[in-house]
Scaffold this motif. Structure first.
Motif, short mmCIF file in Angstrom:
data_model
loop_
_atom_site.label_atom_id
_atom_site.label_comp_id
_atom_site.label_asym_id
_atom_site.label_seq_id
_atom_site.Cartn_x
_atom_site.Cartn_y
_atom_site.Cartn_z
N ALA A 68 42.18 50.07 23.00
CA ALA A 68 43.08 49.48 23.98
C ALA A 68 42.49 49.54 25.39
N SER A 69 41.84 50.65 25.73
CA SER A 69 41.28 50.80 27.08
C SER A 69 40.15 49.80 27.32
N ALA A 70 39.22 49.69 26.37
CA ALA A 70 38.08 48.80 26.54
C ALA A 70 38.52 47.34 26.57
N SER A 71 39.40 46.95 25.65
CA SER A 71 39.84 45.55 25.60
C SER A 71 40.68 45.18 26.82
N THR A 72 41.52 46.10 27.29
CA THR A 72 42.33 45.82 28.49
C THR A 72 41.44 45.69 29.72
N LEU A 73 40.42 46.53 29.81
CA LEU A 73 39.48 46.44 30.93
C LEU A 73 38.77 45.08 30.93
N LEU A 74 38.28 44.66 29.77
CA LEU A 74 37.60 43.37 29.69
C LEU A 74 38.56 42.21 29.98
N ALA A 75 39.77 42.29 29.43
CA ALA A 75 40.75 41.24 29.67
C ALA A 75 41.12 41.14 31.14
N THR A 76 41.17 42.28 31.82
CA THR A 76 41.49 42.29 33.25
C THR A 76 40.35 41.69 34.07
N LEU A 77 39.12 42.07 33.73
CA LEU A 77 37.96 41.54 34.45
C LEU A 77 37.81 40.03 34.25
N ILE A 78 38.22 39.53 33.10
CA ILE A 78 38.15 38.10 32.84
C ILE A 78 39.38 37.38 33.37
N GLY A 79 40.56 38.00 33.22
CA GLY A 79 41.82 37.34 33.55
C GLY A 79 42.07 37.19 35.04
N ILE A 80 41.68 38.18 35.84
CA ILE A 80 41.93 38.11 37.28
C ILE A 80 41.21 36.92 37.92
N PRO A 81 39.91 36.71 37.68
CA PRO A 81 39.27 35.52 38.28
C PRO A 81 39.89 34.20 37.82
N ILE A 82 40.32 34.14 36.55
CA ILE A 82 40.94 32.91 36.06
C ILE A 82 42.24 32.63 36.81
N ALA A 83 43.08 33.67 36.95
CA ALA A 83 44.37 33.50 37.64
C ALA A 83 44.16 33.12 39.10
N LEU A 84 43.20 33.75 39.76
CA LEU A 84 42.93 33.43 41.16
C LEU A 84 42.39 32.02 41.31
N TYR A 85 41.52 31.61 40.40
CA TYR A 85 40.96 30.26 40.47
C TYR A 85 42.06 29.21 40.32
N LEU A 86 42.97 29.42 39.38
CA LEU A 86 44.03 28.45 39.13
C LEU A 86 45.01 28.36 40.30
N ASN A 87 45.15 29.44 41.06
CA ASN A 87 46.14 29.45 42.14
C ASN A 87 45.55 29.24 43.52
N ILE A 88 44.24 29.34 43.66
CA ILE A 88 43.63 29.19 44.99
C ILE A 88 42.67 28.00 45.05
N TYR A 89 41.80 27.89 44.05
CA TYR A 89 40.77 26.85 44.10
C TYR A 89 41.22 25.54 43.46
N VAL A 90 42.22 25.61 42.58
CA VAL A 90 42.74 24.40 41.94
C VAL A 90 43.97 23.94 42.70
#
Length: 284
Positions: free
Chosen positions: A76-98
């Motif tokens: 759970a720790s490793a997968s949540t860390l990876l999901a966070t590192l991938i998910g944060i840039p995606i969410a920011l891109y969709l709300n700021i750059y798009v």
């Protein structure tokens, strides 16, 4: 007069239905927790938490579930860390750059809504195909791949909802000061920090409690997880295997394992509520 009476009757019926729904949901929660406590607490001991399974553990002999507890926490720790590192840039891109309201933004959010609702066994099948292609056997790494795919939509959609609550004035102020989009993103992350931790905890809770997704990808082992390419036990799978036994003592241990898993998730839920309350105070 009749219309007024009709509206009052509808309001009473709606209120009654909501109360009944609340009672049913609360009663179900207490029934589930009560059943786990009643059947699992007599079998819960320090030896069970602090030891790995010994020979014959699944036929009622000595041992514990330490391997499953550590395996679940690592996974759970490793997968949540990876999901966070991938998910944060995606969410920011969709709300700021798009551009807001564009076809790309709408399509991306619809896609993540669909991914959010896909059953975890489907993610397990997809991850299993990836593992076969890459030559990865059932292991902790395989489970991390599966649960990362499962939790990325949770992180992205939760952050998307959090970012949508940020006042437009804050964005206008940062833009008027000549801030770049990246600097605006940093301000937004700071604003939603308590909510960000809530999203991470929600993803962790989903990751540690999933069984269908890891059924094909993590394997199972009675040993403590030492290497990422080795099969690893998890609490949900340990509960599943113990409940499959016809021996009453082993079934009781399954409920004790469920009690441990429920306690971990309860701690996560309480922490998320505390952070959510801080987020509300921060907005005020």
């Amino acid at each position: 007069m009749r219309s007024v009476k009709s509206r009052l009757l509808q309001e009473k019926i709606a209120k009654l239905l909501m109360q009944l729904s609340g009672i049913i949901i609360t009663g179900s929660l207490f029934f589930i927790v009560g059943t786990i406590l009643y059947k699992g607490l007599p079998y819960l001991s320090w030896d069970m938490i602090s030891k790995v399974p010994q020979g014959g553990f699944y036929i009622g002999k000595e041992g514990g579930i330490l391997n499953a507890i550590l395996g679940s926490l690592y996974l759970a720790s490793a997968s949540t860390l990876l999901a966070t590192l991938i998910g944060i840039p995606i969410a920011l891109y969709l709300n700021i750059y798009v551009k807001k309201g564009s076809s790309l933004a709408r399509s991306a959010k619809l896609l993540f809504d669909v991914l959010f609702g896909i059953p975890s066994i489907v993610y397990g099948a997809i991850a299993f195909s990836i593992m076969v292609f890459l030559g990865i056997r059932a292991s902790l790494l395989g489970g991390i791949i599966t649960i990362t795919l499962l939790t990325i939509p949770i992180v992205v959609r939760t952050l998307d909802e959090l970012i949508s609550t940020i006042p437009q004035d804050l964005r206008h102020v940062t833009a008027s000061l000549g801030a770049t989009r990246w600097e605006t993103a940093r301000v937004m992350i700071k604003y939603i920090k308590p909510g960000l931790f809530t999203a991470i905890l929600l993803a962790f809770g989903r990751a540690i409690g999933d069984v269908a997704g890891v059924l094909l990808t993590t394997g199972f082992s009675d040993n403590l997880p030492k290497y990422i390419d080795e099969p690893t036990a998890t609490l949900p799978l340990a509960i599943f295997f113990q409940l499959s036994s016809p021996i009453p003592e082993v079934q009781g241990r399954a409920y004790a394992s469920a009690l441990v898993l429920t306690s971990i998730i309860l701690i996560i839920v309480l922490c998320s509520h505390i952070l959510a309350s801080k987020q509300k105070k921060h907005k005020i």
